[in-house]
Scaffold this active site. Structure first.
Site, PDB file in Angstrom:
ATOM      1  N   ARG A  49      -6.622 -18.220   6.934  1.00 41.07           N
ATOM      2  CA  ARG A  49      -5.404 -17.411   6.808  1.00 41.07           C
ATOM      3  C   ARG A  49      -4.665 -17.791   5.530  1.00 41.07           C
ATOM      4  NH1 ARG A  49      -1.274 -19.455   9.141  1.00 41.07           N
ATOM      5  NH2 ARG A  49      -2.199 -19.580  11.215  1.00 41.07           N
ATOM      6  N   TYR A 102       5.199   7.297  -0.621  1.00 41.31           N
ATOM      7  CA  TYR A 102       4.117   7.345   0.371  1.00 41.31           C
ATOM      8  C   TYR A 102       4.724   7.320   1.781  1.00 41.31           C
ATOM      9  CZ  TYR A 102       0.075   5.762   3.037  1.00 41.31           C
ATOM     10  OH  TYR A 102      -0.918   5.652   3.960  1.00 41.31           O
ATOM     11  N   ASP A 174       4.249   0.532  -7.064  1.00 41.25           N
ATOM     12  CA  ASP A 174       3.035   0.869  -6.321  1.00 41.25           C
ATOM     13  C   ASP A 174       2.111   1.597  -7.297  1.00 41.25           C
ATOM     14  OD1 ASP A 174       1.073   2.067  -4.768  1.00 41.25           O
ATOM     15  OD2 ASP A 174       2.413   2.427  -3.066  1.00 41.25           O
ATOM     16  N   LYS A 199      -7.901   2.450  -1.731  1.00 41.22           N
ATOM     17  CA  LYS A 199      -8.081   3.653  -2.529  1.00 41.22           C
ATOM     18  C   LYS A 199      -9.023   3.378  -3.718  1.00 41.22           C
ATOM     19  CE  LYS A 199      -5.143   4.842   0.588  1.00 41.22           C
ATOM     20  NZ  LYS A 199      -3.694   4.863   0.425  1.00 41.22           N
TER      21      LYS A 199
HETATM   22  C1  LIG Z   1      -2.495   4.438   1.125  1.00 39.33           C
HETATM   23  C2  LIG Z   1      -1.282   4.073   0.361  1.00 39.33           C
HETATM   24  C3  LIG Z   1      -0.431   3.035   0.779  1.00 39.33           C
HETATM   25  C4  LIG Z   1      -0.668   2.263   2.054  1.00 39.33           C
HETATM   26  O1  LIG Z   1      -1.832   1.509   2.015  1.00 39.33           O
HETATM   27  P1  LIG Z   1      -2.729   1.188   3.309  1.00 39.33           P
HETATM   28  O2  LIG Z   1      -3.883   0.453   2.738  1.00 39.33           O
HETATM   29  O3  LIG Z   1      -3.101   2.479   3.937  1.00 39.33           O
HETATM   30  O4  LIG Z   1      -1.897   0.372   4.220  1.00 39.33           O
HETATM   31  C5  LIG Z   1       0.667   2.738   0.002  1.00 39.33           C
HETATM   32  N1  LIG Z   1       0.939   3.438  -1.125  1.00 39.33           N
HETATM   33  C6  LIG Z   1       0.160   4.441  -1.546  1.00 39.33           C
HETATM   34  C7  LIG Z   1       0.524   5.173  -2.788  1.00 39.33           C
HETATM   35  C8  LIG Z   1      -0.963   4.805  -0.821  1.00 39.33           C
HETATM   36  O5  LIG Z   1      -1.715   5.821  -1.233  1.00 39.33           O
END
Ligand SMILES: *Cc1c(COP(=O)(O)O)cnc(C)c1O
Length: 389
Positions: A49, A102, A174, A199
């Site tokens: 962890r 998001y 982000d 992604k």
């Molecule tokens: C998918 C996404 C998230 C969240 O991520 P997870 O891996 O699904 O928890 C946050 N910001 C953006 C822009 C995203 O596309």
């Protein structure tokens, strides 16, 4: 910062680092625990962890790609956002977030604010007056998402960081939609970068993961402490797969963009296509800023169907090479209806305020042959055109 180019960092991460058998590709460490050399002597790793060689290798690679001092790989992107909120924000602290962020980010900030963990203010960060008013409230953190999801709005990160700093606020970006290949927020003044590595970074739609990267070494250490404290870290197997995906990030991003540009040119000719949202479009309000701060326009795009809901439905169901699914950034093309899918956690009013219409569709353009993708769109539009208005 490293003098290597980004593609080289991505490909060479951990290559030839194995001292046991000289394996070219680094091995995976699935162990949960590690033996102590002797009583009272702490090994480098004691429990997975808090630390794991495979996960740390991915964290170091991502921090290097973003020009940060260190990173924590988390179980998902949302866990990375929650980690930053946990480490940074307390009751009374304000976070300023985009009104069209998001959906999961919106839900997380909103829910935790309603519990009294901290305060949140959602604003249109492309509106200078709204942003100035928000900054005047001395937020602890400004959350930025650029390009935003799903309308691809662009925020001038450099200008925002300058303004935020004057008010003593930290800035987190982000960077999920572009990856470090196309945008490096820390070089524009940001303090933190987060990714949903689910992604583009993993890029194969087979892992859910995230990362939080800190510009500052001391912050990075504090964040790592919090990650262990709240149990936000990701699994070694996921980190291994993500490292594998990361190696092809640079060429994948190029091909995603190439395919996306061809599809945009096609969409512009379609009578059933209304407004198109993509920063490459000269009429896009963020076009010039995107040229300044991005190394490419990215491949996510959205457009409105200029027709009835029945036509939208026929179009979506008629596609063969665009799977109707949430998420993005994988090798396969996806289509999403934000109002009923990714953004359904937002109320109708919040959706309307964010400019998110029920006629909006979002494409994650994959790595199939562009000719096949366009032919597929074309046959689906023909089916939709035949639906009675
Ligand atoms: C998918 C996404 C998230 C969240 O991520 P997870 O891996 O699904 O928890 C946050 N910001 C953006 C822009 C995203 O596309």
């Amino acid at each position: 910062m490293s003098d290597k180019k980004l593609a080289t960092i991505a490909v060479r991460t951990g290559i030839e680092s194995d001292t046991q058998h000289n394996a070219v590709v680094p091995p995976i460490y699935l162990t949960s625990t590690y033996s102590f050399p002797q009583l009272g002597e702490l090994p480098q790793y004691d429990y997975s962890r808090s630390g794991n060689p495979t996960r740390n290798m991915l964290a170091d690679a991502l921090a290097e790609l973003e020009g940060g001092a260190g990173g924590v790989v988390t179980s998902c992107g949302t866990a990375a956002i929650n980690l930053l909120a946990s480490a940074l924000l307390g009751p009374g602290d304000l976070v300023v977030a985009p009104h069209d962020c998001y959906g999961g980010t919106y839900r997380l900030f909103n829910t935790r604010a309603n519990k009294g963990d901290f305060k949140v203010l959602f604003v249109d960060q492309t509106d200078p007056e709204a942003l100035a008013q928000a900054l005047a409230q001395e937020p602890k953190l400004v959350w930025v998402e650029t390009p935003s999801n799903p309308l691809l709005r662009i925020v001038d990160v450099e200008a925002l960081c300058r303004d935020a700093k004057q008010h003593g606020a930290l800035v987190a970006v982000d960077n999920t939609f572009l990856s470090p290949i196309l945008q490096q927020p820390i070089s524009l003044g940001a303090d933190f970068v987060i990714h949903s590595t689910t992604k583009y970074i993993n890029g194969h739609s087979d892992v859910v993961g995230g990362v939080l990267i800190s510009k500052d070494a001391e912050q990075a250490e504090e964040i790592a402490w919090w990650a262990n404290c709240i149990g936000a870290t990701g699994a070694p197997f996921d980190a291994y797969l993500t490292l594998r995906g990361l190696r092809t990030l640079a060429p994948r991003m190029r091909l995603h963009e190439e395919n996306s540009a061809k599809i945009l040119a096609y969409l512009q000719q379609q009578p059933l296509v209304g407004q198109i949202y993509h920063p490459s479009q000269p009429e896009h309000p963020g076009h010039e800023i995107a040229i300044k701060q991005q190394k490419g326009f990215g491949s996510m795009l959205s457009f409105e169907i200029a027709g009835t809901y029945a036509q939208l439905e026929t179009f979506v169901h008629g596609l063969k090479f665009f799977s109707l699914a949430e998420s993005l950034g994988g090798t396969e093309s996806l289509i999403c209806h934000p109002a009923s899918m990714t953004h359904r956690a937002m109320s109708d009013e919040a959706q309307a305020e964010a400019g998110l219409k029920p006629s909006l569709l979002r494409l994650s353009v994959g790595l199939e042959d562009a000719d096949d993708l366009i032919a597929d769109l074309d046959q689906a539009f023909k089916q939709a055109a035949e639906v009675a208005e």
